[in-house]
Motif scaffolding. Structure first.
Motif, mmCIF file in Angstrom:
data_model
loop_
_atom_site.group_PDB
_atom_site.id
_atom_site.type_symbol
_atom_site.label_atom_id
_atom_site.label_comp_id
_atom_site.label_asym_id
_atom_site.label_seq_id
_atom_site.Cartn_x
_atom_site.Cartn_y
_atom_site.Cartn_z
ATOM 1 N N ALA A 131 0.747 -1.235 -0.206
ATOM 2 C CA ALA A 131 -0.026 -0.085 0.024
ATOM 3 C C ALA A 131 1.019 1.449 0.021
ATOM 4 C CB ALA A 131 -0.861 0.112 1.247
ATOM 5 N N SER A 180 1.870 3.974 1.888
ATOM 6 C CA SER A 180 1.529 4.099 3.093
ATOM 7 C C SER A 180 1.558 5.353 3.809
ATOM 8 C CB SER A 180 2.355 2.934 3.977
ATOM 9 O OG SER A 180 2.283 1.563 3.207
ATOM 10 N N THR A 193 9.111 1.152 -2.861
ATOM 11 C CA THR A 193 8.158 2.160 -2.750
ATOM 12 C C THR A 193 7.654 2.918 -3.770
ATOM 13 O OG1 THR A 193 9.656 2.745 -0.731
ATOM 14 C CG2 THR A 193 8.715 4.730 -1.696
ATOM 15 N N THR A 204 16.725 -1.344 -8.181
ATOM 16 C CA THR A 204 15.674 -2.163 -8.231
ATOM 17 C C THR A 204 16.677 -3.591 -8.652
ATOM 18 O OG1 THR A 204 14.027 -3.425 -9.493
ATOM 19 C CG2 THR A 204 15.023 -1.536 -10.631
ATOM 20 N N ARG A 223 15.220 -6.869 -9.307
ATOM 21 C CA ARG A 223 14.436 -7.440 -10.627
ATOM 22 C C ARG A 223 14.039 -6.555 -11.676
ATOM 23 N NH1 ARG A 223 9.437 -9.104 -8.575
ATOM 24 N NH2 ARG A 223 9.648 -7.480 -6.931
ATOM 25 N N HIS A 275 13.106 -1.482 3.399
ATOM 26 C CA HIS A 275 14.374 -2.467 2.881
ATOM 27 C C HIS A 275 15.280 -1.901 2.585
ATOM 28 C CE1 HIS A 275 10.933 -5.804 2.584
ATOM 29 N NE2 HIS A 275 11.974 -6.596 3.133
ATOM 30 N N GLN A 286 19.390 -1.380 4.640
ATOM 31 C CA GLN A 286 20.649 -1.667 4.157
ATOM 32 C C GLN A 286 21.649 -0.364 4.278
ATOM 33 O OE1 GLN A 286 20.347 -3.352 0.175
ATOM 34 N NE2 GLN A 286 18.081 -3.416 0.629
HETATM 35 N N1 LIG Z 1 5.826 5.941 6.035
HETATM 36 C C1 LIG Z 1 6.824 6.151 5.128
HETATM 37 O O1 LIG Z 1 7.507 7.286 5.371
HETATM 38 C C2 LIG Z 1 7.138 5.295 3.949
HETATM 39 C C3 LIG Z 1 8.482 5.854 3.511
HETATM 40 C C4 LIG Z 1 8.648 4.972 2.211
HETATM 41 C C5 LIG Z 1 8.039 3.836 1.860
HETATM 42 N N2 LIG Z 1 7.049 3.380 2.706
HETATM 43 C C6 LIG Z 1 6.147 2.194 2.419
HETATM 44 O O2 LIG Z 1 6.908 1.188 2.411
HETATM 45 C C7 LIG Z 1 6.579 0.205 1.709
HETATM 46 C C8 LIG Z 1 7.705 -0.360 0.818
HETATM 47 O O3 LIG Z 1 8.564 -1.079 1.769
HETATM 48 P P1 LIG Z 1 9.846 -1.792 0.993
HETATM 49 O O4 LIG Z 1 10.855 -1.768 2.259
HETATM 50 O O5 LIG Z 1 9.533 -3.037 0.203
HETATM 51 O O6 LIG Z 1 10.380 -0.585 0.057
HETATM 52 P P2 LIG Z 1 11.649 -0.478 -0.511
HETATM 53 O O7 LIG Z 1 12.667 -0.583 0.326
HETATM 54 O O8 LIG Z 1 11.494 1.043 -1.304
HETATM 55 O O9 LIG Z 1 11.709 -1.507 -1.865
HETATM 56 C C9 LIG Z 1 12.333 -2.777 -1.640
HETATM 57 C C10 LIG Z 1 12.630 -3.071 -3.112
HETATM 58 O O10 LIG Z 1 13.767 -1.997 -3.571
HETATM 59 C C11 LIG Z 1 14.609 -2.854 -4.368
HETATM 60 N N3 LIG Z 1 15.714 -2.745 -3.588
HETATM 61 C C12 LIG Z 1 16.071 -2.725 -2.212
HETATM 62 N N4 LIG Z 1 17.425 -2.906 -1.908
HETATM 63 C C13 LIG Z 1 18.122 -3.262 -3.044
HETATM 64 C C14 LIG Z 1 19.242 -3.567 -3.391
HETATM 65 N N5 LIG Z 1 20.362 -3.313 -2.427
HETATM 66 N N6 LIG Z 1 19.498 -3.902 -4.563
HETATM 67 C C15 LIG Z 1 18.746 -4.088 -5.671
HETATM 68 N N7 LIG Z 1 17.314 -3.556 -5.346
HETATM 69 C C16 LIG Z 1 17.050 -3.251 -4.040
HETATM 70 C C17 LIG Z 1 14.059 -4.144 -4.616
HETATM 71 O O11 LIG Z 1 13.266 -4.075 -5.688
HETATM 72 P P3 LIG Z 1 12.875 -5.509 -6.685
HETATM 73 O O12 LIG Z 1 11.968 -6.184 -5.907
HETATM 74 O O13 LIG Z 1 12.389 -4.576 -7.948
HETATM 75 O O14 LIG Z 1 14.123 -6.070 -7.199
HETATM 76 C C18 LIG Z 1 13.184 -4.437 -3.342
HETATM 77 O O15 LIG Z 1 12.383 -5.497 -3.358
HETATM 78 C C19 LIG Z 1 5.387 0.575 0.969
HETATM 79 O O16 LIG Z 1 4.202 0.465 1.630
HETATM 80 C C20 LIG Z 1 5.846 2.055 0.944
HETATM 81 O O17 LIG Z 1 4.277 3.044 1.091
HETATM 82 C C21 LIG Z 1 6.586 4.173 3.758
#
Ligand SMILES: NC(=O)c1ccc[n+]([C@@H]2O[C@H](COP(=O)([O-])OP(=O)(O)OC[C@H]3O[C@@H](n4cnc5c(N)ncnc54)[C@H](OP(=O)(O)O)[C@@H]3O)[C@@H](O)[C@H]2O)c1
Length: 258
Positions: free
Chosen positions: A39, A41, A72, A114, A116, A185, A189
């Motif tokens: 979502a 969020s 995100t 990303t 993937r 995520h 890191q």
């Molecule tokens: N409340 C807030 O302030 C706030 C801020 C930001 C996000 N959010 C929420 O957080 C949620 C998403 O969380 P998330 O932890 O999944 O987001 P994220 O960290 O933005 O996305 C994770 C994705 O980013 C890529 N990724 C991350 N590290 C990588 C690396 N070292 N190398 C290659 N690709 C990498 C991968 O994409 P691929 O799967 O494409 O390989 C991984 O699946 C959403 O609900 C969003 O709305 C909230």
């Protein structure tokens, strides 16, 4: 800062040139991401609070680049842009004046990480164009899939991109002052690699609750009992929202912690 920004912020703000800083909004119970991260969020958790949106815009206005993970971008979807004026249009001109005074480009560069290469080319942010850092395995396909406005870089032979590689690429492109808006995520890191100088955290006066689907500021990294932390630099308050600014400890944590 140009006067209108200082008036709304109720004081001055400066960001160190070359600094790496993060911005998130969390619920009282520490939730940042809803529905397993699927979502959009932040807006839900902040209740689209105007002061939080202003602070987001202001922080974007200082940055050479806004760094986000693909999760995100996927969650936000649709029309979202990672620019100062998109999030708080009323201060668009003042944000632009701030950027001119800092000798920044008109808008910060959006940088998406990303592995993937799973990105929706119809998303507005990708129509406008971003720098997309990905694996060599995904780069060619992604280059074909995304509009030409994007620059796709294969920067890893592995199945993820190392934090050092992310920052080396940003620096080579002339991006020194970096805002990351996560998500959890990617942020985990960056913190684990001691790459984040400061965290701007808004605490929204709401509870989310959870049964396993929602998560907090850091995901996919476990510091165990060797906790990492920082120092609280400032606290601001508006409409029951807390605006916290932390300086993060960038040295390796001492062992133990118990
Ligand atoms: N409340 C807030 O302030 C706030 C801020 C930001 C996000 N959010 C929420 O957080 C949620 C998403 O969380 P998330 O932890 O999944 O987001 P994220 O960290 O933005 O996305 C994770 C994705 O980013 C890529 N990724 C991350 N590290 C990588 C690396 N070292 N190398 C290659 N690709 C990498 C991968 O994409 P691929 O799967 O494409 O390989 C991984 O699946 C959403 O609900 C969003 O709305 C909230």
């Amino acid at each position: 800062m140009p006067p209108p920004l200082g008036e709304i912020y109720d004081g001055g703000l400066s960001i160190r040139e070359g600094g790496v800083y993060a911005n998130f909004v969390s619920s009282i119970d520490g939730i940042v991401a809803l529905e397993g991260g699927a979502a959009a969020s932040g807006g839900v958790i902040s209740g689209r609070n105007e002061t939080d949106r202003f602070v987001m815009g202001l922080l974007r206005a200082f940055a050479d680049a806004v760094l986000v993970g693909a999760g995100t971008v996927r969650a936000e979807g649709g029309k979202a842009l990672w620019t100062p004026d998109y999030i708080f249009p009323a201060a668009g001109e003042a944000f632009a004046a701030l950027r001119r005074s800092l000798k920044r480009d008109t808008t910060p560069r959006l940088v998406i990480v990303t592995a993937r290469g799973d990105l929706d080319p119809s998303q507005r942010a990708l129509q406008v164009g971003a720098l997309v850092l990905t694996t060599n395995a995904a780069a060619e396909q992604l280059r074909k899939a995304l509009p030409e406005a994007n620059e796709v870089r294969g920067v890893s032979d592995g199945d993820s991109i190392g934090v050092d590689q992310i920052f080396a690429t940003l620096k080579a492109e002339g991006n020194e002052t970096i805002l990351t808006e996560g998500g959890p995520h990617l942020f985990g890191q960056l913190v684990a690699a001691n790459r984040v100088d400061e965290l701007f955290l808004t605490v929204s006066p709401k509870f989310v609750g959870q049964q396993g689907q929602s998560f907090g500021l850091i995901r996919g990294v476990d510091f165990g009992r060797t906790l990492k932390g920082g120092r609280l630099l400032s606290v601001r308050l508006a409409d029951s929202y807390l605006f916290l600014r932390y300086q993060l400890d960038r040295s390796p944590s001492p062992s133990g912690g118990g």
